[in-house]
Design a protein around this motif. Structure first.
Motif, PDB file in Angstrom:
ATOM      1  N   ASP A  11      -5.995 -31.962 -46.515  1.00  0.00           N
ATOM      2  CA  ASP A  11      -5.570 -33.340 -46.567  1.00  0.00           C
ATOM      3  C   ASP A  11      -6.894 -33.967 -47.645  1.00  0.00           C
ATOM      4  N   ARG A  12      -6.347 -35.135 -47.856  1.00  0.00           N
ATOM      5  CA  ARG A  12      -7.575 -35.662 -49.269  1.00  0.00           C
ATOM      6  C   ARG A  12      -7.846 -36.423 -48.227  1.00  0.00           C
ATOM      7  N   GLY A  13      -9.686 -36.544 -48.271  1.00  0.00           N
ATOM      8  CA  GLY A  13     -10.571 -37.224 -47.662  1.00  0.00           C
ATOM      9  C   GLY A  13     -12.117 -37.006 -47.655  1.00  0.00           C
ATOM     10  N   ILE A  14     -12.759 -37.384 -47.410  1.00  0.00           N
ATOM     11  CA  ILE A  14     -13.809 -36.725 -47.292  1.00  0.00           C
ATOM     12  C   ILE A  14     -15.255 -36.522 -46.485  1.00  0.00           C
ATOM     13  N   PRO A  15     -15.356 -34.871 -46.343  1.00  0.00           N
ATOM     14  CA  PRO A  15     -16.197 -34.940 -44.420  1.00  0.00           C
ATOM     15  C   PRO A  15     -17.627 -35.710 -44.909  1.00  0.00           C
TER      16      PRO A  15
ATOM     17  N   CYS B 270     -19.520 -35.959 -38.881  1.00  0.00           N
ATOM     18  CA  CYS B 270     -17.936 -36.072 -38.287  1.00  0.00           C
ATOM     19  C   CYS B 270     -17.739 -35.133 -36.948  1.00  0.00           C
ATOM     20  N   GLU B 271     -16.309 -35.256 -36.614  1.00  0.00           N
ATOM     21  CA  GLU B 271     -16.384 -34.145 -35.481  1.00  0.00           C
ATOM     22  C   GLU B 271     -15.731 -33.172 -35.942  1.00  0.00           C
ATOM     23  N   ILE B 272     -15.797 -32.193 -35.087  1.00  0.00           N
ATOM     24  CA  ILE B 272     -14.176 -30.887 -35.979  1.00  0.00           C
ATOM     25  C   ILE B 272     -14.038 -30.574 -34.642  1.00  0.00           C
TER      26      ILE B 272
ATOM     27  N   LYS C 245      -9.494 -28.917 -32.896  1.00  0.00           N
ATOM     28  CA  LYS C 245      -9.014 -27.822 -33.111  1.00  0.00           C
ATOM     29  C   LYS C 245      -8.310 -27.932 -31.959  1.00  0.00           C
ATOM     30  N   ASP C 246      -6.555 -28.034 -31.874  1.00  0.00           N
ATOM     31  CA  ASP C 246      -5.755 -28.769 -31.338  1.00  0.00           C
ATOM     32  C   ASP C 246      -5.838 -29.971 -30.603  1.00  0.00           C
ATOM     33  N   GLY C 247      -6.524 -30.947 -31.510  1.00  0.00           N
ATOM     34  CA  GLY C 247      -7.163 -31.941 -30.903  1.00  0.00           C
ATOM     35  C   GLY C 247      -8.220 -32.124 -29.975  1.00  0.00           C
ATOM     36  N   LYS C 248      -8.860 -30.632 -29.571  1.00  0.00           N
ATOM     37  CA  LYS C 248     -10.109 -30.803 -28.612  1.00  0.00           C
ATOM     38  C   LYS C 248     -11.153 -30.612 -29.742  1.00  0.00           C
ATOM     39  N   GLN C 249     -12.704 -31.196 -29.316  1.00  0.00           N
ATOM     40  CA  GLN C 249     -13.775 -31.381 -30.206  1.00  0.00           C
ATOM     41  C   GLN C 249     -13.929 -29.810 -30.302  1.00  0.00           C
ATOM     42  N   ILE C 250     -13.951 -29.054 -30.916  1.00  0.00           N
ATOM     43  CA  ILE C 250     -14.818 -27.411 -31.224  1.00  0.00           C
ATOM     44  C   ILE C 250     -15.981 -27.959 -31.878  1.00  0.00           C
TER      45      ILE C 250
ATOM     46  N   ILE D 181      -8.692 -26.214 -39.316  1.00  0.00           N
ATOM     47  CA  ILE D 181      -9.684 -27.372 -38.436  1.00  0.00           C
ATOM     48  C   ILE D 181      -9.218 -28.648 -38.429  1.00  0.00           C
ATOM     49  N   ASP D 182      -9.713 -29.533 -37.510  1.00  0.00           N
ATOM     50  CA  ASP D 182      -9.202 -31.088 -38.323  1.00  0.00           C
ATOM     51  C   ASP D 182     -10.847 -31.354 -37.930  1.00  0.00           C
ATOM     52  N   ILE D 183     -11.206 -32.395 -39.744  1.00  0.00           N
ATOM     53  CA  ILE D 183     -11.782 -32.982 -39.054  1.00  0.00           C
ATOM     54  C   ILE D 183     -11.754 -34.640 -39.034  1.00  0.00           C
ATOM     55  N   VAL D 184     -12.367 -34.822 -38.557  1.00  0.00           N
ATOM     56  CA  VAL D 184     -11.918 -36.751 -37.707  1.00  0.00           C
ATOM     57  C   VAL D 184     -12.945 -37.597 -38.946  1.00  0.00           C
ATOM     58  N   VAL D 185     -12.513 -37.801 -39.886  1.00  0.00           N
ATOM     59  CA  VAL D 185     -12.692 -38.725 -40.736  1.00  0.00           C
ATOM     60  C   VAL D 185     -12.180 -40.444 -40.602  1.00  0.00           C
TER      61      VAL D 185
END
Lengths: 130, 366
Positions: B291-295, B299-301, B303-308, B344-348
């Protein structure tokens, strides 16, 4: 540095241009130089209400993210989609192609209370800009 | 944008100002962040050659008849096989297996060693080494007496040959030669070919000037700490305080290659040995944004809504040569999620942005 006379300015280095109830907002030439190369813009969200002095958009350089504040309260009506593909427009043309968002202003008189070009130039000059 | 008045000035401070540097703070030092732009300077090092003033780094000298045995006890790699004029990289490990710092050790003579440490860790490292000193060992902090310049980029060997002769151009990787009362080493922190030059502070300006005389026509430009960070990140190199901390072990950081277990005990060796046998719970990874965005750092990482895990470094990396521009980062995730291509998801700023795990380094020179 160029601070057009038809715009009003904030201490956080945004400019605003008002036509009736509609306004366009961007960052000043001073701000784009301080930020350095803009590499990403998180666009303001259409339809979202914004409060004066609260973050409405985010501009990022290679090193850091900078909040861009709403100069006055209102509702976001548009954001500059061209910045998604070409965020560098903020540096190249901060007062025209590099604009950030438009809003429906709650109180047009609130714009009059902001700094004029001459006041903003003095503010930047005074160094309190840091 | 403000300057901490307690931060220290580099010996070439005025030179940086005269070249238009934008200064900022790093590790307690007031350093050039960029001269023209981080993007331009990143591209300069990837395609031509840049010069960095890294005089903030610390230098310790360890010498005496007990020096070799002392370093074998303190450090996690075998020191005896290191030849004179050779350099090796390694973490400095605490009793809990975490990292005090990461260092480069140079063997000057049989019983004389030079250690380069991170600027922000000079005091901590000095105390750490001092507390372990035994008879026959002299430890000296030379940090204020020496300056350090780095010449990095594909054209660096041409510049070095022009400025100082073919003898220095031919220094093999991870070796050094005596130079101007200091040393010149074939090392760096950018992922490019390059040299690091340590000389007494009084000679720093003349070395800087000679390099510019030799290199300016060939595209040599000064490069600031902004590009130093994007270059080392793209090269997958860890930075102390980000990827490496007192709480993270070298095995978790992917620095197992810089540990020797077939040697006498060193601080943390038993803990690391058992961690090596049982496997690590978390691992350093590289990831690229989908996705667009700069980590960014911290920032939290998810996966499936839980912090990993969490991000340790992240940035936009400018396009250079045939390498495209992209948003990348490094971080730690639980080992089960560290596989390549894992989504994975990066929370920005509260948004979950898609990213995928990629192998390190992001960039490898041809």
């Amino acid at each position: 540095m160029n601070f057009p006379e038809n715009l009003r300015y904030t201490k956080t280095h945004e400019w605003i241009s008002l036509t009736g109830h509609k306004a366009r907002v961007g960052v000043t030439e001073y701000a784009q130089k301080e930020i350095s190369d803009v590499v990403f813009v998180e666009l303001a969200k259409k339809g979202h209400p914004v409060e004066q002095g609260k973050a409405a958009s985010v501009v990022e350089s290679v090193k850091a993210a900078f909040d861009i504040y709403a100069p006055v309260s209102g509702t976001i009506t548009d954001a500059n989609g061209a910045l998604e593909a070409n965020p560098g427009l903020v540096n190249q043309d901060p007062y025209n192609d590099g604009w950030l968002f438009e809003l429906e202003v709650s109180d047009p008189l609130s714009v009059d209370a902001l700094m004029t070009s001459a006041q903003y130039a003095a503010f930047v000059q005074s160094g309190s800009a840091h | 944008m403000t300057t901490d008045i307690t931060s220290k000035k580099l010996p070439l401070h005025e030179e940086h100002l005269s070249r238009g540097a934008r200064m900022g703070d790093f590790g307690g030092w007031n350093v050039p962040l960029y001269y023209t732009s981080i993007i331009e300077e990143h591209v300069t090092v990837r395609t031509q050659v840049g010069i960095f003033d890294i005089s903030h780094m610390g230098e310790f000298l360890v010498e005496g008849p007990g020096a070799l045995a002392y370093l074998e006890r303190c450090l996690p790699r075998k020191i005896a096989p290191v030849k004179n004029q050779q350099a090796i990289y390694m973490p400095l490990v605490n009793e809990r297996g975490g990292m005090v710092d990461d260092i480069i050790l140079y063997r000057v003579k049989d019983d004389r060693f030079l250690i380069i440490v991170n600027a922000g860790n000079i005091e901590k490292d000095y105390k750490w080494f001092l507390s372990r000193v035994t008879d026959g060992v002299t430890l000296m902090d030379l940090s204020s007496e020496y300056g350090l310049l780095a010449v990095q980029g594909p054209a660096s060997s041409v510049i070095i040959a022009t400025a100082f002769g073919a003898f220095f151009r031919d220094i093999p990787r991870f070796q050094y030669r005596d130079f101007e009362g200091g040393i010149m080493a074939r090392t760096g922190y950018t992922g490019e070919d390059g040299f690091e030059i340590m000389v007494p502070t009084a000679r720093l300006k003349s070395v800087w000037d000679v390099l510019f005389m030799a290199g300016e026509k060939k595209g040599l430009k000064p490069v600031g700490f902004g590009a130093r960070d994007t270059l080392r990140l793209e090269a997958g190199m860890p930075l102390y305080g980000h990827e490496l901390t007192d709480e993270i072990t070298p095995l978790e950081a992917g620095l197992g290659w810089a540990l020797d277990f077939e040697k006498p005990a060193f601080p943390g060796s038993e803990i690391l040995r058992s961690q090596k046998n049982t496997g690590v719970q978390r691992k350093r990874i590289g990831f690229e944004m989908v996705d667009r965005g700069i980590p960014r750092h911290a920032c939290e990482i998810h996966k499936d809504g839980k912090q990993i895990g969490w991000v340790t470094s992240g940035s936009f990396i400018p396009p250079a040569g045939t390498t495209p521009g992209r948003n990348i980062g490094m971080g730690y995730v639980s080992s089960a999620e560290a596989r390549e291509n894992n989504e994975i998801d990066i929370v920005v700023r509260g948004h979950s942005l898609k990213a995928r795990v990629v192998s390190l380094p992001f960039y490898k020179r041809k």
